[in-house]
Design a protein around this motif. Structure first.
Motif, PDB file in Angstrom:
ATOM      1  N   ILE A 224       3.751  16.720  66.614  1.00  0.00           N
ATOM      2  CA  ILE A 224       4.110  15.904  66.332  1.00  0.00           C
ATOM      3  C   ILE A 224       4.079  14.552  65.116  1.00  0.00           C
ATOM      4  N   PHE A 225       3.526  14.449  64.490  1.00  0.00           N
ATOM      5  CA  PHE A 225       3.970  13.902  63.326  1.00  0.00           C
ATOM      6  C   PHE A 225       4.354  14.299  61.998  1.00  0.00           C
TER       7      PHE A 225
ATOM      8  N   ASN B 212       8.370  12.967  61.465  1.00  0.00           N
ATOM      9  CA  ASN B 212       7.939  13.140  59.851  1.00  0.00           C
ATOM     10  C   ASN B 212       7.949  13.004  58.689  1.00  0.00           C
ATOM     11  N   THR B 213       6.403  12.704  58.846  1.00  0.00           N
ATOM     12  CA  THR B 213       5.775  11.922  57.923  1.00  0.00           C
ATOM     13  C   THR B 213       5.569  13.104  56.569  1.00  0.00           C
ATOM     14  N   LYS B 214       5.858  14.702  57.345  1.00  0.00           N
ATOM     15  CA  LYS B 214       5.866  15.547  56.119  1.00  0.00           C
ATOM     16  C   LYS B 214       6.446  15.012  54.694  1.00  0.00           C
ATOM     17  N   ARG B 215       7.287  14.285  54.814  1.00  0.00           N
ATOM     18  CA  ARG B 215       8.274  13.923  53.667  1.00  0.00           C
ATOM     19  C   ARG B 215       7.827  13.335  52.829  1.00  0.00           C
TER      20      ARG B 215
ATOM     21  N   TRP C 230      -1.151  12.138  58.507  1.00  0.00           N
ATOM     22  CA  TRP C 230      -0.047  10.674  57.103  1.00  0.00           C
ATOM     23  C   TRP C 230      -1.171  10.676  55.654  1.00  0.00           C
ATOM     24  N   SER C 231      -0.661  10.178  54.497  1.00  0.00           N
ATOM     25  CA  SER C 231      -0.988  10.062  53.448  1.00  0.00           C
ATOM     26  C   SER C 231      -1.069   8.722  53.480  1.00  0.00           C
ATOM     27  N   ILE C 232      -2.940   8.241  53.404  1.00  0.00           N
ATOM     28  CA  ILE C 232      -2.632   7.047  52.697  1.00  0.00           C
ATOM     29  C   ILE C 232      -2.253   6.291  51.706  1.00  0.00           C
TER      30      ILE C 232
END
Length: 309
Positions: free
Chosen positions: A92-93, A98-101, A232-234
Protein backbone atom coordinates in the motif's frame (compact mmCIF):
# COMPACT_ATOMS: atom_id res chain seq x y z
CA UNK A 1 -12.14 -31.14 69.65
CA UNK A 2 -15.89 -31.22 68.95
CA UNK A 3 -16.51 -29.01 71.96
CA UNK A 4 -14.10 -26.44 70.56
CA UNK A 5 -15.62 -26.52 67.08
CA UNK A 6 -19.19 -26.40 68.33
CA UNK A 7 -18.62 -23.69 70.89
CA UNK A 8 -20.95 -20.72 70.30
CA UNK A 9 -19.47 -17.31 69.64
CA UNK A 10 -19.04 -15.11 72.69
CA UNK A 11 -22.12 -13.13 73.63
CA UNK A 12 -22.28 -9.49 74.54
CA UNK A 13 -22.17 -10.49 78.19
CA UNK A 14 -18.91 -12.41 77.66
CA UNK A 15 -17.21 -9.62 75.65
CA UNK A 16 -14.65 -7.33 77.23
CA UNK A 17 -16.61 -4.47 78.80
CA UNK A 18 -13.78 -2.11 77.80
CA UNK A 19 -14.69 -2.71 74.14
CA UNK A 20 -18.10 -1.18 74.54
CA UNK A 21 -18.36 2.12 72.67
CA UNK A 22 -14.98 1.87 70.96
CA UNK A 23 -14.92 3.07 67.33
CA UNK A 24 -14.49 0.24 64.80
CA UNK A 25 -11.02 1.46 63.79
CA UNK A 26 -9.74 1.37 67.37
CA UNK A 27 -11.39 -1.99 68.00
CA UNK A 28 -9.72 -3.47 64.90
CA UNK A 29 -6.35 -2.06 65.93
CA UNK A 30 -6.70 -3.51 69.41
CA UNK A 31 -7.17 -7.04 68.11
CA UNK A 32 -4.76 -6.75 65.17
CA UNK A 33 -7.44 -6.81 62.47
CA UNK A 34 -6.80 -5.34 59.02
CA UNK A 35 -9.00 -4.62 56.01
CA UNK A 36 -9.19 -7.58 53.64
CA UNK A 37 -7.53 -6.73 50.32
CA UNK A 38 -6.21 -3.38 51.58
CA UNK A 39 -3.59 -1.69 49.43
CA UNK A 40 -0.07 -2.31 50.76
CA UNK A 41 2.55 0.38 50.87
CA UNK A 42 4.47 1.00 47.66
CA UNK A 43 7.72 -0.68 48.87
CA UNK A 44 5.74 -3.68 50.16
CA UNK A 45 3.91 -3.88 46.83
CA UNK A 46 7.19 -3.95 44.94
CA UNK A 47 8.45 -6.75 47.23
CA UNK A 48 5.27 -8.76 46.60
CA UNK A 49 5.76 -8.43 42.86
CA UNK A 50 9.37 -9.57 43.12
CA UNK A 51 8.31 -12.59 45.17
CA UNK A 52 5.92 -13.53 42.34
CA UNK A 53 8.41 -13.02 39.50
CA UNK A 54 8.33 -16.72 38.65
CA UNK A 55 4.54 -16.63 38.35
CA UNK A 56 4.76 -13.57 36.08
CA UNK A 57 7.24 -15.19 33.69
CA UNK A 58 5.44 -18.56 33.71
CA UNK A 59 2.08 -16.90 33.06
CA UNK A 60 3.53 -14.90 30.14
CA UNK A 61 5.13 -17.99 28.59
CA UNK A 62 1.94 -20.03 28.99
CA UNK A 63 -0.16 -17.32 27.33
CA UNK A 64 2.30 -17.08 24.44
CA UNK A 65 2.33 -20.85 23.94
CA UNK A 66 -1.47 -21.08 24.04
CA UNK A 67 -1.96 -18.13 21.68
CA UNK A 68 -1.68 -20.21 18.49
CA UNK A 69 -2.24 -23.67 19.96
CA UNK A 70 -5.37 -24.23 17.85
CA UNK A 71 -3.72 -23.22 14.56
CA UNK A 72 -2.17 -25.89 12.34
CA UNK A 73 0.99 -23.84 11.81
CA UNK A 74 1.23 -23.28 15.54
CA UNK A 75 3.99 -20.97 16.74
CA UNK A 76 5.02 -20.09 13.17
CA UNK A 77 2.25 -17.49 13.29
CA UNK A 78 4.34 -15.56 15.82
CA UNK A 79 6.68 -14.71 12.94
CA UNK A 80 4.22 -14.85 10.03
CA UNK A 81 1.69 -12.39 11.48
CA UNK A 82 4.00 -9.34 11.66
CA UNK A 83 5.60 -10.32 8.34
CA UNK A 84 2.21 -10.41 6.62
CA UNK A 85 1.36 -7.02 8.13
CA UNK A 86 4.63 -5.64 6.78
CA UNK A 87 3.90 -7.10 3.32
CA UNK A 88 0.48 -5.37 3.26
CA UNK A 89 1.99 -2.04 4.30
CA UNK A 90 4.75 -2.41 1.71
CA UNK A 91 2.22 -2.92 -1.07
CA UNK A 92 0.00 0.00 0.00
CA UNK A 93 2.58 2.56 1.09
CA UNK A 94 5.77 1.41 -0.61
CA UNK A 95 4.32 0.48 -4.03
CA UNK A 96 0.99 2.28 -4.46
CA UNK A 97 1.93 5.47 -2.61
CA UNK A 98 5.63 5.18 -3.49
CA UNK A 99 6.91 6.31 -0.09
CA UNK A 100 9.95 4.09 -0.61
CA UNK A 101 11.49 6.67 -2.96
CA UNK A 102 12.47 8.79 0.06
CA UNK A 103 13.96 5.93 2.08
CA UNK A 104 17.07 3.87 1.47
CA UNK A 105 16.72 0.18 2.43
CA UNK A 106 12.96 0.61 2.53
CA UNK A 107 12.06 -3.02 3.29
CA UNK A 108 14.31 -3.26 6.40
CA UNK A 109 13.11 0.25 7.33
CA UNK A 110 9.46 -0.78 7.08
CA UNK A 111 9.76 -4.19 8.75
CA UNK A 112 11.67 -2.70 11.68
CA UNK A 113 9.00 -0.06 12.15
CA UNK A 114 6.16 -2.59 11.97
CA UNK A 115 7.75 -4.98 14.46
CA UNK A 116 8.65 -2.27 16.98
CA UNK A 117 5.28 -0.51 16.84
CA UNK A 118 3.44 -3.83 17.06
CA UNK A 119 5.27 -4.46 20.34
CA UNK A 120 3.82 -1.26 21.81
CA UNK A 121 0.41 -1.70 20.18
CA UNK A 122 -0.17 -5.23 21.46
CA UNK A 123 1.16 -4.37 24.93
CA UNK A 124 -1.39 -1.55 25.24
CA UNK A 125 -4.26 -3.69 23.94
CA UNK A 126 -3.36 -6.56 26.27
CA UNK A 127 -3.02 -4.17 29.21
CA UNK A 128 -6.47 -2.71 28.53
CA UNK A 129 -8.02 -6.15 29.05
CA UNK A 130 -5.60 -7.40 31.70
CA UNK A 131 -7.97 -6.94 34.66
CA UNK A 132 -11.40 -6.95 33.00
CA UNK A 133 -10.54 -10.12 31.06
CA UNK A 134 -9.18 -11.99 34.10
CA UNK A 135 -11.87 -11.29 36.70
CA UNK A 136 -12.14 -14.96 37.66
CA UNK A 137 -8.46 -15.08 38.55
CA UNK A 138 -8.53 -11.68 40.26
CA UNK A 139 -11.51 -12.60 42.46
CA UNK A 140 -10.31 -16.11 43.30
CA UNK A 141 -6.70 -15.47 44.30
CA UNK A 142 -4.83 -12.87 46.32
CA UNK A 143 -1.79 -11.50 44.49
CA UNK A 144 -0.54 -8.07 43.38
CA UNK A 145 -2.75 -7.18 40.44
CA UNK A 146 0.11 -5.50 38.59
CA UNK A 147 1.36 -9.02 37.89
CA UNK A 148 -1.20 -9.33 35.10
CA UNK A 149 -0.35 -6.29 32.92
CA UNK A 150 3.36 -6.90 33.48
CA UNK A 151 3.05 -10.52 32.39
CA UNK A 152 1.12 -9.51 29.26
CA UNK A 153 3.87 -7.04 28.34
CA UNK A 154 6.46 -9.74 28.96
CA UNK A 155 4.48 -12.00 26.63
CA UNK A 156 4.66 -9.33 23.91
CA UNK A 157 8.40 -8.96 24.49
CA UNK A 158 8.82 -12.69 23.93
CA UNK A 159 6.73 -12.35 20.78
CA UNK A 160 8.99 -9.53 19.57
CA UNK A 161 12.11 -11.62 20.15
CA UNK A 162 10.69 -14.29 17.82
CA UNK A 163 9.99 -11.58 15.25
CA UNK A 164 13.49 -10.16 15.64
CA UNK A 165 14.94 -13.45 14.42
CA UNK A 166 13.01 -13.00 11.16
CA UNK A 167 14.04 -9.33 11.04
CA UNK A 168 17.73 -10.21 11.24
CA UNK A 169 17.32 -12.62 8.33
CA UNK A 170 15.58 -9.89 6.30
CA UNK A 171 18.38 -7.42 7.07
CA UNK A 172 21.02 -9.89 5.88
CA UNK A 173 19.03 -10.79 2.74
CA UNK A 174 18.82 -7.10 1.77
CA UNK A 175 22.53 -6.56 2.21
CA UNK A 176 22.51 -4.84 5.60
CA UNK A 177 25.71 -5.98 7.32
CA UNK A 178 25.93 -6.77 11.03
CA UNK A 179 27.78 -4.07 12.96
CA UNK A 180 28.63 -3.36 16.61
CA UNK A 181 25.71 -0.89 16.56
CA UNK A 182 23.37 -3.89 16.70
CA UNK A 183 24.21 -4.06 20.43
CA UNK A 184 22.20 -0.85 20.87
CA UNK A 185 19.10 -2.99 20.38
CA UNK A 186 19.37 -4.19 24.00
CA UNK A 187 19.10 -0.80 25.78
CA UNK A 188 16.48 0.31 23.26
CA UNK A 189 14.36 -2.76 24.03
CA UNK A 190 14.74 -2.29 27.79
CA UNK A 191 13.55 1.30 27.53
CA UNK A 192 10.65 0.42 25.24
CA UNK A 193 9.57 -2.47 27.47
CA UNK A 194 9.55 -0.12 30.47
CA UNK A 195 7.49 2.43 28.54
CA UNK A 196 5.06 -0.24 27.27
CA UNK A 197 4.60 -1.70 30.75
CA UNK A 198 3.82 1.68 32.27
CA UNK A 199 1.30 2.44 29.53
CA UNK A 200 -0.27 -1.01 29.93
CA UNK A 201 -0.65 -0.42 33.70
CA UNK A 202 -2.44 2.87 33.05
CA UNK A 203 -4.78 1.24 30.53
CA UNK A 204 -5.36 -1.74 32.84
CA UNK A 205 -6.71 0.55 35.55
CA UNK A 206 -8.87 2.50 33.09
CA UNK A 207 -10.07 -0.70 31.41
CA UNK A 208 -11.01 -2.29 34.74
CA UNK A 209 -13.56 0.48 35.36
CA UNK A 210 -14.55 1.21 31.75
CA UNK A 211 -14.46 -2.00 29.67
CA UNK A 212 -15.75 -0.12 26.60
CA UNK A 213 -12.33 1.54 26.27
CA UNK A 214 -11.10 -1.74 24.76
CA UNK A 215 -13.37 -1.14 21.75
CA UNK A 216 -11.96 2.36 21.24
CA UNK A 217 -8.26 1.58 21.58
CA UNK A 218 -7.75 -0.03 18.13
CA UNK A 219 -8.78 3.25 16.47
CA UNK A 220 -6.53 5.29 18.76
CA UNK A 221 -3.59 2.97 18.16
CA UNK A 222 -4.09 2.98 14.38
CA UNK A 223 -3.98 6.78 14.39
CA UNK A 224 -0.87 6.67 16.56
CA UNK A 225 0.78 4.28 14.10
CA UNK A 226 0.24 6.63 11.15
CA UNK A 227 1.79 9.49 13.15
CA UNK A 228 4.84 7.43 14.20
CA UNK A 229 6.65 7.05 10.89
CA UNK A 230 6.16 3.31 10.65
CA UNK A 231 5.61 3.34 6.87
CA UNK A 232 7.30 6.63 6.00
CA UNK A 233 10.25 8.74 7.10
CA UNK A 234 9.29 11.59 9.43
CA UNK A 235 12.58 13.31 8.60
CA UNK A 236 11.86 13.20 4.83
CA UNK A 237 8.27 14.41 5.27
CA UNK A 238 9.25 17.36 7.46
CA UNK A 239 11.93 18.60 5.06
CA UNK A 240 10.75 21.52 2.93
CA UNK A 241 7.36 21.76 4.65
CA UNK A 242 6.24 24.89 6.40
CA UNK A 243 4.59 23.22 9.37
CA UNK A 244 4.06 24.81 12.77
CA UNK A 245 7.02 24.19 15.07
CA UNK A 246 4.82 22.47 17.65
CA UNK A 247 3.76 19.88 15.04
CA UNK A 248 7.39 19.07 14.24
CA UNK A 249 8.23 18.72 17.91
CA UNK A 250 5.26 16.43 18.55
CA UNK A 251 6.15 14.19 15.60
CA UNK A 252 9.82 13.94 16.57
CA UNK A 253 9.20 13.41 20.30
CA UNK A 254 6.37 10.93 19.80
CA UNK A 255 7.48 8.01 22.04
CA UNK A 256 6.60 5.32 19.48
CA UNK A 257 8.61 7.16 16.82
CA UNK A 258 11.54 7.58 19.24
CA UNK A 259 11.82 3.85 19.93
CA UNK A 260 11.36 3.00 16.24
CA UNK A 261 14.13 5.44 15.30
CA UNK A 262 16.47 3.98 17.90
CA UNK A 263 15.92 0.47 16.58
CA UNK A 264 16.42 1.58 12.97
CA UNK A 265 19.58 3.44 13.93
CA UNK A 266 20.92 0.33 15.67
CA UNK A 267 20.10 -2.16 12.90
CA UNK A 268 20.13 -0.35 9.53
CA UNK A 269 23.50 0.93 8.34
CA UNK A 270 21.94 3.53 5.98
CA UNK A 271 19.84 5.08 8.79
CA UNK A 272 22.28 7.75 9.95
CA UNK A 273 22.56 9.79 13.10
CA UNK A 274 21.40 12.98 11.36
CA UNK A 275 18.00 11.34 10.76
CA UNK A 276 17.40 11.05 14.50
CA UNK A 277 15.65 13.77 16.49
CA UNK A 278 17.87 15.81 18.79
CA UNK A 279 18.58 14.16 22.17
CA UNK A 280 16.76 10.99 21.11
CA UNK A 281 18.28 8.88 23.88
CA UNK A 282 17.23 11.48 26.46
CA UNK A 283 13.68 11.33 25.10
CA UNK A 284 13.73 7.53 25.19
CA UNK A 285 14.88 7.46 28.82
CA UNK A 286 12.46 10.22 29.80
CA UNK A 287 9.44 8.48 28.26
CA UNK A 288 10.43 5.18 29.90
CA UNK A 289 10.80 6.75 33.36
CA UNK A 290 7.65 8.86 33.05
CA UNK A 291 5.43 6.03 31.78
CA UNK A 292 7.05 3.24 33.81
CA UNK A 293 7.12 4.93 37.20
CA UNK A 294 4.00 7.04 36.71
CA UNK A 295 1.97 4.12 35.33
CA UNK A 296 3.04 1.84 38.16
CA UNK A 297 2.04 4.33 40.87
CA UNK A 298 -1.23 5.13 39.08
CA UNK A 299 -2.12 1.43 38.95
CA UNK A 300 -1.04 0.75 42.55
CA UNK A 301 -3.27 3.53 43.94
CA UNK A 302 -6.39 1.57 42.86
CA UNK A 303 -5.09 -1.86 43.92
CA UNK A 304 -7.92 -2.57 46.37
CA UNK A 305 -10.64 -1.81 43.80
CA UNK A 306 -9.74 -4.39 41.12
CA UNK A 307 -12.26 -7.18 40.77
CA UNK A 308 -14.92 -5.44 42.87
CA UNK A 309 -18.18 -3.89 41.83
Amino acid sequence: MSQVLDAPPPTAAQADPADQGLPPAELAAKYGLTVSGARPSLPAYVRQLWQRRHFITAFATAKLTAQYSQAKLGQLWQIMTPLLNAAVYYFIFGVLMNTKRDVEDYVPFLVTGVFVFTFTQQSVLAGTRAISGSLGLVRALHFPRASLPISYCLQQLQQLLFSMCALLVILLCFGVPPTPAWLLVLPALVLQFTFNTGLALVMARIGSRTPDIAQLMPFVLRTWMYASGVMWSIDAVLKGRDLPHVVKVLLECNPAAVYIDLMRFALIDSFHHDQLPHHVWAWAVGWAVLAGLGGFIYFWKAEETYGRG
